[in-house]
Design an enzyme around this catalytic site. Structure first.
Site, mmCIF file in Angstrom:
data_model
loop_
_atom_site.group_PDB
_atom_site.id
_atom_site.type_symbol
_atom_site.label_atom_id
_atom_site.label_comp_id
_atom_site.label_asym_id
_atom_site.label_seq_id
_atom_site.Cartn_x
_atom_site.Cartn_y
_atom_site.Cartn_z
ATOM 1 N N ASP A 148 -124.283 -15.720 7.607
ATOM 2 C CA ASP A 148 -123.164 -16.607 7.915
ATOM 3 C C ASP A 148 -123.641 -18.053 7.829
ATOM 4 O OD1 ASP A 148 -120.951 -17.895 8.886
ATOM 5 O OD2 ASP A 148 -120.881 -16.836 10.808
ATOM 6 N N GLU A 185 -117.482 -6.091 11.991
ATOM 7 C CA GLU A 185 -118.461 -6.766 12.829
ATOM 8 C C GLU A 185 -118.348 -6.214 14.245
ATOM 9 O OE1 GLU A 185 -119.731 -11.349 13.997
ATOM 10 O OE2 GLU A 185 -117.670 -10.917 13.365
ATOM 11 N N TRP A 221 -119.543 -27.340 12.851
ATOM 12 C CA TRP A 221 -120.230 -26.297 13.617
ATOM 13 C C TRP A 221 -119.643 -24.934 13.246
ATOM 14 C CZ3 TRP A 221 -119.237 -22.321 17.084
ATOM 15 C CH2 TRP A 221 -120.368 -21.720 17.638
ATOM 16 N N GLU A 280 -121.089 -15.445 4.222
ATOM 17 C CA GLU A 280 -119.867 -15.708 4.989
ATOM 18 C C GLU A 280 -119.673 -17.201 5.235
ATOM 19 O OE1 GLU A 280 -118.050 -14.677 9.433
ATOM 20 O OE2 GLU A 280 -119.878 -13.692 8.734
ATOM 21 N N ARG A 314 -111.640 -12.153 6.778
ATOM 22 C CA ARG A 314 -112.395 -12.034 8.031
ATOM 23 C C ARG A 314 -111.571 -12.326 9.280
ATOM 24 N NH1 ARG A 314 -115.743 -10.508 10.138
ATOM 25 N NH2 ARG A 314 -117.175 -12.152 10.769
ATOM 26 N N HIS A 367 -121.568 -20.543 8.278
ATOM 27 C CA HIS A 367 -120.761 -21.160 9.342
ATOM 28 C C HIS A 367 -120.182 -22.516 8.953
ATOM 29 C CE1 HIS A 367 -119.686 -21.243 13.753
ATOM 30 N NE2 HIS A 367 -119.520 -19.979 13.401
ATOM 31 N N ARG A 425 -126.467 -8.461 10.015
ATOM 32 C CA ARG A 425 -126.351 -9.887 9.729
ATOM 33 C C ARG A 425 -127.617 -10.577 10.204
ATOM 34 N NH1 ARG A 425 -122.439 -14.219 12.740
ATOM 35 N NH2 ARG A 425 -124.233 -14.189 14.146
ATOM 36 N N TYR A 436 -126.962 -22.200 14.900
ATOM 37 C CA TYR A 436 -125.904 -21.210 15.133
ATOM 38 C C TYR A 436 -126.418 -19.800 14.846
ATOM 39 C CZ TYR A 436 -122.214 -17.986 14.069
ATOM 40 O OH TYR A 436 -121.453 -16.845 14.049
ATOM 41 N N GLU A 461 -112.424 -16.346 9.398
ATOM 42 C CA GLU A 461 -112.337 -16.092 10.829
ATOM 43 C C GLU A 461 -111.578 -17.191 11.564
ATOM 44 O OE1 GLU A 461 -116.360 -17.486 13.020
ATOM 45 O OE2 GLU A 461 -116.660 -15.931 11.524
#
Length: 404
Positions: free
Chosen positions: A212, A341, A404, A238, A285, A214, A147, A159, A264
């Protein structure tokens, strides 16, 4: 057999972890991870005040019934605090059941579907040279996929780009107040395609690259990024947009064939229903720790398999080795596992939670010890008490709060 004791252990060997330890009248113990990064004590209170009193005297073998009892019986369903607490109970019960059977948990989930689990590692850099060095470091460690997260010119912090100790290892800070990061979506969208181009030029077309976003993009912005990255064949993009707006993924899908991973921050299968049935994503995820345990995550994998969607559980540093091990057992058994991951843990965390799972040649295996294969050194855990900590907060240039 009955549960006679339930204990919640909070420890901070570099970062905070919450662990539930169940003990039966026959002396068999089981562990469950209840860590919710930045809100750990909320889960501790939920467990100690509301869940633990319900467990004493229950048959630990009634895993499905206990899950339904805690989920449906409370009336107030879902949410990260509730589901992390249920996850800890569910995982600990599976640990006990497998120990009584004398088998590693994956054998109770149908046995292995593969010999080992492919992983991806995290590479990050404040600029391109630092990122390329980080990719080299991950490849040297054996990771078969990486990643990539990069600093963005003009932004102080981004991030996924860690402060390091000088040799590449992230420095993890507990914080009494949230770190405030800044954000500029246009700068990010201009920068990231060039990052992929540079990494591809250096490492070639075969290395699987993940990224990602995010949750920081609108659906239209996410569609643009997914389209711009197509030429570099990412393994996945992602969390390209907040999935509370599930219709947004339809827009992204219409404009790009870049594989999408999401979930996630999801807590139940219901969060995924439209995304899976409409084939708007390629990877789910969720983690065992935040999804209510092994029981519901296994059901999610089975549901996703009907639509050729693969499982790829979240595996950050803030899921303890107990939660990591639970995911690995499910990964090994599930036919539609995709990739895991693996951020790893600090050496001190490894001492607090000695475990049977092992990382070698870029792959993981949960080990063959009965149960999860993870223990808890309570004495060492007590020597590292909870420290107040928050996740960062993100603001745009005008000062307004952003995702975030």
């Amino acid at each position: 057999m009955k549960i006679v004791d339930a204990k919640v252990v909070v420890t901070s060997p570099g970062r905070n972890f919450v662990t539930l330890k169940l003990t039966t009248d026959e002396g068999v113990t089981g562990l469950g991870d209840a860590t919710l990064n930045g809100r750990e004590l909320a889960v501790v209170g939920y467990l100690e005040e509301h869940v633990v009193p319900l467990l004493i005297g229950r048959d630990p073998h009634r895993v499905e019934d206990t899950w339904q009892y805690l989920y449906r019986g409370a009336y107030w369903r879902r949410g990260p605090v509730t589901m992390a607490a249920i996850a800890a109970v569910d995982t600990a019960l599976w640990d006990i059941k497998a120990k009584v059977a004398g088998l590693p948990l994956y054998q109770l989930l149908g046995g292995p579907s593969r010999e080992r689990l492919r992983t991806y590692g995290h590479a990050n850099g404040r600029d391109l040279p630092e990122l390329l060095d980080s990719v080299r470091a991950r490849l040297a460690e054996g990771y078969p996929a990486v990643r990539i997260q990069s600093g963005v010119p003009g932004l102080e912090s981004v991030y996924g780009v860690h402060v390091t100790d000088g040799v590449g290892a992230p420095v993890l800070h507990q914080r009494a107040l949230p770190l405030v990061e800044n954000w500029d979506t246009d700068a990010y969208l201009r920068h990231i395609p060039g990052v992929f181009e540079a990494v591809r030029a250096e490492f070639g077309p075969e290395l699987p690259l993940l990224h990602d976003a995010h949750h920081r993009l609108t659906p239209n912005q996410a569609a643009r990024l997914a389209r711009d990255l197509e030429a570099y064949r990412p393994y996945w993009l992602e969390d390209c947009t907040p999935a509370e707006n599930q219709e947004g993924l339809r827009l992204v899908r219409r404009h790009s064939t870049t594989p999408l991973a999401i979930g996630e921050v999801f807590n139940t299968l219901h969060d995924y229903q439209a995304l899976i049935t409409e084939q708007l994503i390629d990877y789910v995820r969720s983690s065992v720790t935040h999804f209510g345990g092994v029981t519901p995550l296994r059901k999610l994998f089975d549901f996703a398999a009907q639509y050729q969607v693969k499982g790829a559980p979240h595996g950050p540093e803030d899921i303890s080795p107990v939660g990591t091990a639970a995911a690995l057992h499910l990964d090994l058994a599930a036919h539609n596992f995709g990739i895991q991951e693996y951020a790893g843990h600090t050496p001190l965390t490894e001492e607090v939670f000695p475990h049977a799972y092992a990382f070698a040649d870029g792959h993981l295996h949960p080990g063959d010890e009965p149960g999860l294969g993870v223990e808890l050194d309570e004495g060492l855990a007590a020597a590292h008490p909870y420290e107040p900590a928050y996740l960062p907060v993100n603001r745009l240039k005008d000062g307004s709060v952003h995702d975030w």
